[in-house]
Design a protein around this motif. Structure first.
Motif, PDB file in Angstrom:
ATOM      1  N   ASN A 107       0.818  -1.218   0.000  1.00 17.97           N
ATOM      2  CA  ASN A 107       0.000   0.000   0.000  1.00 17.97           C
ATOM      3  C   ASN A 107       0.847   1.260   0.000  1.00 17.97           C
ATOM      4  O   ASN A 107       0.301   2.374  -0.010  1.00 17.97           O
ATOM      5  CB  ASN A 107      -0.932   0.010   1.220  1.00 17.97           C
ATOM      6  CG  ASN A 107      -2.158  -0.860   1.014  1.00 17.97           C
ATOM      7  OD1 ASN A 107      -2.645  -0.996  -0.105  1.00 17.97           O
ATOM      8  ND2 ASN A 107      -2.651  -1.449   2.085  1.00 17.97           N
ATOM      9  N   ASN A 108       2.155   1.091   0.020  1.00 21.84           N
ATOM     10  CA  ASN A 108       3.075   2.229  -0.036  1.00 21.84           C
ATOM     11  C   ASN A 108       4.058   2.093  -1.193  1.00 21.84           C
ATOM     12  O   ASN A 108       5.204   2.563  -1.101  1.00 21.84           O
ATOM     13  CB  ASN A 108       3.821   2.371   1.284  1.00 21.84           C
ATOM     14  CG  ASN A 108       2.946   2.911   2.398  1.00 21.84           C
ATOM     15  OD1 ASN A 108       2.821   4.119   2.564  1.00 21.84           O
ATOM     16  ND2 ASN A 108       2.311   2.010   3.135  1.00 21.84           N
ATOM     17  N   ARG A 128       9.920   1.366  -5.041  1.00 21.04           N
ATOM     18  CA  ARG A 128       8.570   1.911  -4.912  1.00 21.04           C
ATOM     19  C   ARG A 128       8.068   2.259  -6.315  1.00 21.04           C
ATOM     20  O   ARG A 128       8.700   3.015  -7.052  1.00 21.04           O
ATOM     21  CB  ARG A 128       8.551   3.136  -4.015  1.00 21.04           C
ATOM     22  CG  ARG A 128       9.066   2.864  -2.618  1.00 21.04           C
ATOM     23  CD  ARG A 128       8.934   4.079  -1.732  1.00 21.04           C
ATOM     24  NE  ARG A 128       7.573   4.258  -1.260  1.00 21.04           N
ATOM     25  CZ  ARG A 128       7.232   5.163  -0.336  1.00 21.04           C
ATOM     26  NH1 ARG A 128       8.150   5.973   0.167  1.00 21.04           N
ATOM     27  NH2 ARG A 128       5.983   5.257   0.059  1.00 21.04           N
ATOM     28  N   ARG A 163      -0.803   1.616  -4.857  1.00 24.37           N
ATOM     29  CA  ARG A 163      -1.339   1.153  -3.575  1.00 24.37           C
ATOM     30  C   ARG A 163      -2.222  -0.060  -3.833  1.00 24.37           C
ATOM     31  O   ARG A 163      -3.141  -0.004  -4.664  1.00 24.37           O
ATOM     32  CB  ARG A 163      -2.136   2.248  -2.868  1.00 24.37           C
ATOM     33  CG  ARG A 163      -1.313   3.478  -2.524  1.00 24.37           C
ATOM     34  CD  ARG A 163      -2.100   4.459  -1.670  1.00 24.37           C
ATOM     35  NE  ARG A 163      -1.372   5.713  -1.491  1.00 24.37           N
ATOM     36  CZ  ARG A 163      -0.437   5.911  -0.567  1.00 24.37           C
ATOM     37  NH1 ARG A 163      -0.106   4.910   0.254  1.00 24.37           N
ATOM     38  NH2 ARG A 163       0.171   7.073  -0.468  1.00 24.37           N
ATOM     39  N   GLN A 164      -1.930  -1.133  -3.128  1.00 24.83           N
ATOM     40  CA  GLN A 164      -2.715  -2.353  -3.294  1.00 24.83           C
ATOM     41  C   GLN A 164      -4.183  -2.114  -2.963  1.00 24.83           C
ATOM     42  O   GLN A 164      -5.076  -2.698  -3.580  1.00 24.83           O
ATOM     43  CB  GLN A 164      -2.147  -3.454  -2.397  1.00 24.83           C
ATOM     44  CG  GLN A 164      -2.878  -4.780  -2.509  1.00 24.83           C
ATOM     45  CD  GLN A 164      -2.217  -5.846  -1.674  1.00 24.83           C
ATOM     46  OE1 GLN A 164      -1.477  -6.679  -2.186  1.00 24.83           O
ATOM     47  NE2 GLN A 164      -2.465  -5.826  -0.372  1.00 24.83           N
ATOM     48  N   SER A 165      -4.455  -1.232  -2.010  1.00 24.63           N
ATOM     49  CA  SER A 165      -5.844  -0.946  -1.642  1.00 24.63           C
ATOM     50  C   SER A 165      -6.614  -0.353  -2.812  1.00 24.63           C
ATOM     51  O   SER A 165      -7.814  -0.630  -2.976  1.00 24.63           O
ATOM     52  CB  SER A 165      -5.885   0.008  -0.448  1.00 24.63           C
ATOM     53  OG  SER A 165      -5.205   1.224  -0.745  1.00 24.63           O
ATOM     54  N   ASN A 166      -5.942   0.458  -3.659  1.00 26.27           N
ATOM     55  CA  ASN A 166      -6.626   1.014  -4.833  1.00 26.27           C
ATOM     56  C   ASN A 166      -6.912  -0.066  -5.874  1.00 26.27           C
ATOM     57  O   ASN A 166      -7.906   0.013  -6.604  1.00 26.27           O
ATOM     58  CB  ASN A 166      -5.783   2.131  -5.449  1.00 26.27           C
ATOM     59  CG  ASN A 166      -5.826   3.398  -4.622  1.00 26.27           C
ATOM     60  OD1 ASN A 166      -6.788   3.626  -3.876  1.00 26.27           O
ATOM     61  ND2 ASN A 166      -4.793   4.212  -4.736  1.00 26.27           N
TER      62      ASN A 166
END
Length: 788
Positions: free
Chosen positions: A200-201, A265, A323-326
């Motif tokens: 997520n980062n 990143r 971001r994995q959440s997105n």
């Protein structure tokens, strides 16, 4: 082989005796296709002796049973009340040893470093006249897990400074806490949590293989199932000081990087979207259009969708940090939109820079139109989502459009017709038509939905419906309803220290405004009855409802237990009622709410379900110069029927202990109240399967009643109709019964038979329990689906 036990039963209720006799058949087990003269596994069991909470002990027992060797599991199938054991495995002591090893490994992974497992093998020879003897083997395991390791210290030591910084930032969210029980599964989940944090980062390529958990050396060896017993005894000597309260130290470390890209990143590069790909392979050449919107490239084959709408629901945007959440948010959002069947999201390294990811989103539309015909039961325990007190079986014809206005707006039109069965066979006929528009976004000011991304599903709802109801020999009712509202939900998943998964979902529904207008045409005979009672006359009248509604639903599943909690509230006329002409006219002014809690324990082939319900409402408006004393009947509470107090006919229980409805002229009237209390307990079990249909049954008890806030009138017969704290508990009705349920997987038909064990109208009788009870005095109920 039948195992029976002596029971004592009251002669008053012969049905209970018959039911107990049927239940004794459950222990009957027949065997088929047994190899002659060879011992076979007839039954196996596991008993856990440990000081654990019941749910954790039950979960541990189930997990240990799953570790048994396949050749020790006697698998049965149910044919009505008989268990059938076909092709049982031949017994071999090697399978007992192997199962012990498997169970020990499981217990070690849970932190039980010195478990004790004993096995007891019982062989019994059963002789038959015309068949070979059977050598039945029962294997019983006794498991004493012993002391369980707990965490003493938890450390994080990662070589990459940025990863170390991120891990320490979220350390307060760790699944591992000092003093909590040791578990390899929880350690694995903790590694997964850290990897999710890194992804997520921007660390797209990092994985759990890049991390590992280091244990202190003594304990790490003790929980190794492959450790030599002599070496284990030596280590036990070193652990004497910790034997009473054994602890373990763990440190999360980073492995040397296998690939340098795991420590880069990443940012989002080019985003290419295909919103209308066919779900089947198409070799024909199709002309496509290419458009750029918000730096994303859209390649379309048709004009099915508005591209700004599609772009608003994609959260992988060019230039943003990965971001994995997105990613999950985008995938879940597309899955929630009815216009698409499914979607694929792929990532590739960009040719522009090593730290960029190019994204390709392929979306496959669903069929736009859908028509369905359903058999359904109209169940209304005063649920504000429905609009009537109809309680019967009907046929529903529905038509759906999944992509209205090219924005995945779902429109649903439903035409329904049904009948309600009662003492006059068909006592109510109803027809209705409704239309709902579900917009996949919350149409409110943005500052009110700052955390919209945390919601699992959200939509704005517009609904309009019209209903016609004919109540035989009493009235005709025509109603129209329109509302605007919002629905959203949240979901959460976590694991307890006992390795039990907890899944919870919270759903909210708000309707502002909600407008209903009901026209009641009463038969002359019915009107003459109402004229004799002003309170009833005010409840049964044409009315206008202008107000708001709120519903909160929560479902929480922990292991084999499921809790469902529901709260609803509704009001009408709170503001508009200050306009005198409206208050004295048709406007209904009231406030009401209810609470329901259901607890379900699933034992596999049986379930124990407990349900509690409480509801109350206050009417405070006027009609002319008279004040409303009770809720309008279509907003009031009732009891009796297939889903509520099943020993009574629908809407024929109450009010309180009054005898107001026992004699003419009110004997044929439905009963409604301002207050309702009800509790139910039901044990459900599987009888067997025949032709793919599961035959189920249940034993249940219903307790409850309804009351008014004030007596119906001043007559002696109305005494006991109001709710009073010093006597309401004495006025609970009690019903008991059983039934047959036909489970077709996609719907369930329920045939229930219940008895009045305590009738509140006999509250003053010395023999108020089992009053005038005979075998044939029960009440039959037909229902669709479970009552709660």
């Amino acid at each position: 082989m039948f195992h029976s036990r002596q029971v004592t039963a009251s002669l008053i209720n012969r049905a209970v005796v018959l039911l107990i006799l049927l239940l004794t058949l459950f222990s009957c087990r027949i065997t088929k296709n047994v190899q002659p003269n060879k011992p076979f596994v007839y039954r196996s069991s596991i008993r856990v002796i440990a000081d654990l909470p019941n749910d954790e002990k039950q979960d541990l027992t189930i997990r240990l049973q799953n570790q048994l060797d396949d050749s020790l599991q006697a698998r049965t199938s149910n044919i009505f009340f008989i268990q059938k054991l076909s092709n049982p495995p031949v017994f071999d002591t090697a399978n007992v040893t192997r199962s012990t090893v498997f169970m020990t490994a499981l217990l070690n992974s849970l932190g039980y470093y010195a478990p004790l497992i004993r096995d007891t093998i019982i062989t019994r020879t059963v002789s038959f006249r015309r068949k070979p003897d059977q050598k039945r083997v029962t294997v019983n395991f006794t498991v004493i897990p012993g002391k369980r390791l707990t965490y003493d210290s938890i450390g994080i030591d990662l070589q990459t400074p940025e990863l170390q910084r991120l891990a320490l930032q979220v350390k307060d969210q760790s699944l591992i806490q000092r003093g909590s029980p040791y578990s390899k599964q929880v350690l694995s989940l903790e590694l997964g949590r850290l990897v999710d944090t890194f992804r997520n980062n921007g660390f797209f390529r990092i994985s759990r293989e890049d991390l590992y958990v280091e244990h202190d050396t003594v304990i790490a060896a003790l929980i190794d199932p492959n450790l030599d017993p002599f070496k284990q005894a030596e280590l036990f000597e070193k652990l004497k000081a910790k034997r009473e309260n054994p602890t373990i130290n763990v440190t999360i470390r980073q492995r040397p990087p296998r690939d340098s890209t795991h420590l880069i990143r990443f940012y989002i590069g080019n985003v290419t979207v295909y919103p209308d790909l066919p779900s089947t392979f198409d070799t024909a050449f199709v002309k496509t259009d290419t458009n750029t919107l918000r730096r994303m490239t859209f390649i379309t084959r048709s004009n099915k969708f508005k591209l700004p709408f599609v772009a608003n629901n994609l959260f992988l945007r060019p230039g943003r940090l990965f971001r994995q959440s997105n990613y999950y948010r985008t995938a879940n959002r597309i899955g929630q939109l009815p216009a698409w069947q499914y979607a694929n999201i792929d990532f590739e390294n960009s040719d522009v820079a090593d730290s960029l990811l190019d994204v390709t989103i392929r979306m496959y539309p669903a069929k736009k139109q859908k028509m369905n015909i359903d058999l359904e039961a109209s169940r209304n325990t005063n649920d504000i989502v429905t609009a009537s007190n109809f309680f019967g079986v009907g046929v529903n014809l529905g038509l759906q459009n999944r992509n209205a206005f090219k924005q995945s707006i779902q429109t649903s039109t439903n035409l329904r017709g049904g009948v309600e069965l009662g003492s006059n066979f068909i006592q109510t006929t109803e027809a209705s038509i409704s239309h709902t528009i579900a917009i996949p976004q919350l149409i409110v000011p943005r500052f009110l939905i700052y955390h919209e991304g945390r919601l699992k599903n959200y939509q704005s709802l517009f609904n309009v419906n019209a209903t016609y109801t004919y109540r035989k020999e009493l009235f005709e009712m025509k109603s129209i309803n329109g509302s605007w509202g919002y629905q959203w939900s949240k979901a959460r998943q976590k694991e307890t220290t006992g390795n039990i998964n907890i899944n919870s979902t919270h759903t909210f529904l708000v309707r502002i405004p909600n407008v209903e207008y009901t026209v009641l045409n009463k038969r002359d005979s019915f009107q003459n009855i109402l004229n004799k009672n002003p309170s009833l006359n005010l409840a049964f009248r044409t009315g206008l409802v202008i107000g708001s509604q709120f519903v909160y639903n929560s479902i929480r599943q922990k292991g084999n237990k499921t809790n469902a909690f529901r709260v609803s509230a509704e009001q009408s006329g709170a503001l508009l009622g200050f306009i005198t002409n409206l208050d004295k006219g048709d406007l209904m002014r009231f406030v009401k709410g209810d609470v329901q809690f259901t607890h379900n324990i699933n034992y596999g082939k049986s379930q124990l379900v407990m349900n509690a319900y409480a509801g109350a409402g206050v009417a405070y408006g006027k009609q002319g110069n008279a004040y409303e004393q009770t809720l309008p009947f279509y907003k009031a509470f009732f009891a009796g029927g297939p889903n509520s107090m099943r020993a009574w006919q629908v809407r024929r229980l109450g009010l309180g202990s009054s005898k107001f409805y026992n004699d003419t002229p009110y004997v044929d009237l439905d009963r409604f109240g301002d207050i309702k209390l009800e509790g139910n307990i039901e044990y459900r079990f599987l009888i067997g399967t025949l032709f793919g249909v599961k035959f189920r049954s249940a034993i249940y008890t219903d307790v409850g009643n309804i009351w008014n806030r004030a007596p119906i009138d001043t007559s002696a017969a109305a005494q006991g109709s109001d709710f009073q704290l010093n006597r309401f508990y004495k006025e609970f009705a009690v019903g008991m019964g059983t039934g047959l349920r036909l489970d077709f997987n996609y719907f369930l038909i329920r045939l229930d038979w219940a008895y009045k064990i305590k009738d509140p109208q006999r509250a003053q009788y010395p023999d108020r329990w089992f009053y005038d009870l005979t075998l044939g005095s029960g009440q039959f109920q037909l229902g669709i689906g479970y009552p709660f």
